[in-house]
Design a protein around this motif. Sequence first.
Motif, mmCIF file in Angstrom:
data_model
loop_
_atom_site.group_PDB
_atom_site.id
_atom_site.type_symbol
_atom_site.label_atom_id
_atom_site.label_comp_id
_atom_site.label_asym_id
_atom_site.label_seq_id
_atom_site.Cartn_x
_atom_site.Cartn_y
_atom_site.Cartn_z
ATOM 1 N N PHE A 1 -6.562 -4.974 4.081
ATOM 2 C CA PHE A 1 -7.057 -4.697 2.741
ATOM 3 C C PHE A 1 -8.357 -3.902 2.783
ATOM 4 N N TYR B 1 -7.195 -0.159 5.048
ATOM 5 C CA TYR B 1 -6.255 0.731 4.361
ATOM 6 C C TYR B 1 -6.853 1.264 3.069
ATOM 7 N N GLN B 2 -7.479 0.375 2.323
ATOM 8 C CA GLN B 2 -8.082 0.789 1.048
ATOM 9 C C GLN B 2 -9.172 1.839 1.274
ATOM 10 N N THR B 3 -9.994 1.620 2.278
ATOM 11 C CA THR B 3 -11.094 2.558 2.551
ATOM 12 C C THR B 3 -10.579 3.918 2.996
ATOM 13 N N PHE C 1 0.823 -1.211 0.000
ATOM 14 C CA PHE C 1 0.000 0.000 0.000
ATOM 15 C C PHE C 1 0.857 1.261 0.000
ATOM 16 N N PHE D 1 -7.734 5.518 0.188
ATOM 17 C CA PHE D 1 -8.190 5.822 -1.171
ATOM 18 C C PHE D 1 -9.694 6.096 -1.240
#
Length: 457
Positions: free
Chosen positions: A403, A406-408, A265, A411
Amino acid sequence: MSRALSLTTDPIDRLTWRIAWPMSIGMFFNTMYNVVDTWCAGWLGTEALAALSLSFPVFMVVMVTGSGLSQGTTALMAQAWGGGRPEEAKHVFAQSLLLALAAGLVMSVVGNLAAGPIFRLLGAEGSYLTKAQDYMRPVLYGSIFILMPMALNAALMALGETRHFRNFLIGGFVANCALNPVLMWGWGPFPEMGVSGLAVATVLIQAGGVGFLGRQAWRSEVGHGLAASHFKPDAAVLRQIAGQGVPAALNMLTVALGVFVITWFVQRFGKEAVAAIGIATRVEQIVLLPAMGLNTAVLSIVGQNHGAGLPERVREAWVTAIKAGAGLMILGGFFVGFLRGPAMRLFTPDETVISHGSDYLLTSAITLAAYPILFITVFAMQGIKRPAYGLWMGISRQLVAPFLVYQTLAFGLGWGLWGIWWGITCVTWSAALFSLYWGYRRFCRPSLSTIKAVSQD
């Protein structure tokens, strides 16, 4: 000479610190051992440094195998010893040595066959590939000498004895400082080995550890009276050790995979961000060292008292270690928060890297107290022969939750790097609070009949 510890009768707070501090000191020198290897590789050039980094996944397999074997053996031996079954403890010890020997032989063969393809898969070629193989070949051939000290130390840890392993780690650090340049550059009668010299030095030091720790283990209560019959292969006991050790080893592998996930990430924000997380986590690991010895203490104390059917002492050991670890890391977080900038500047003059790393350490200052809660509960569960808890916790914390979170944050909500930094805090504290809840239910509320039933598993 100091009196031998009694893990089932001595005061829990005294036992906790008596076992934890030597291990924490030893782990500091073990960390510095790795720093010395990195520093010496830097003298050989960038390719040598990269070869060490590239070798990490393969080297990690050797280390987690030994650590899993050690944790599983300690748990089983402590249970047997605390339950008044010394012959069973000795039998487990002897069988663990056989398992370490067999695992070392398998790694020597399979590891050398697999290392080349793994390095190529990671992009190594030419002299870069050659150096990586030059480093790993001695390590893999010497796997037996890396696994054996861990198995020998498991017997000592089951009795609450950590001073000998501390002395070995301190001696190993000093020996490494002397051997690395001698073997790298071929001083005196020794041939010039380059990056292979770093690996050969490690194997020689570990071989010395076999002799030193073996002598201490044989002189201990569990080693005294070992007979040839104890070493006769026993499939049932070997399965028990593997049943305890494999989940513990896989849990450690999830930690390595978790580092990969974070890096995956972070690399989307540039090389400066990657450098920053590398330096900042190194600072974080150093701060965590004083609390890490508590893991060993709780494993030994819980194991023996659980085997002896003393649930109140099991509860007290868990609560005492949680309070001590969290307290230490609250204090550590205070210093990290205020000294994060100067700490980063010790490693790099790049202001962008310093800025990113300081941001991470600000969130780390809040996160630090969560780690002892997590680790101590995992080791306490290992002490009552429930190693799968740590594995499932590792999978959820290191692989599944990152996943999503961090993604939420990074980004989906557009927080960028701050999303990853705060994501680590959220994931870690969520897991710690769940561990606290689970540990409370497991150690503070079970009936005596449940404790006794588990101890007979």
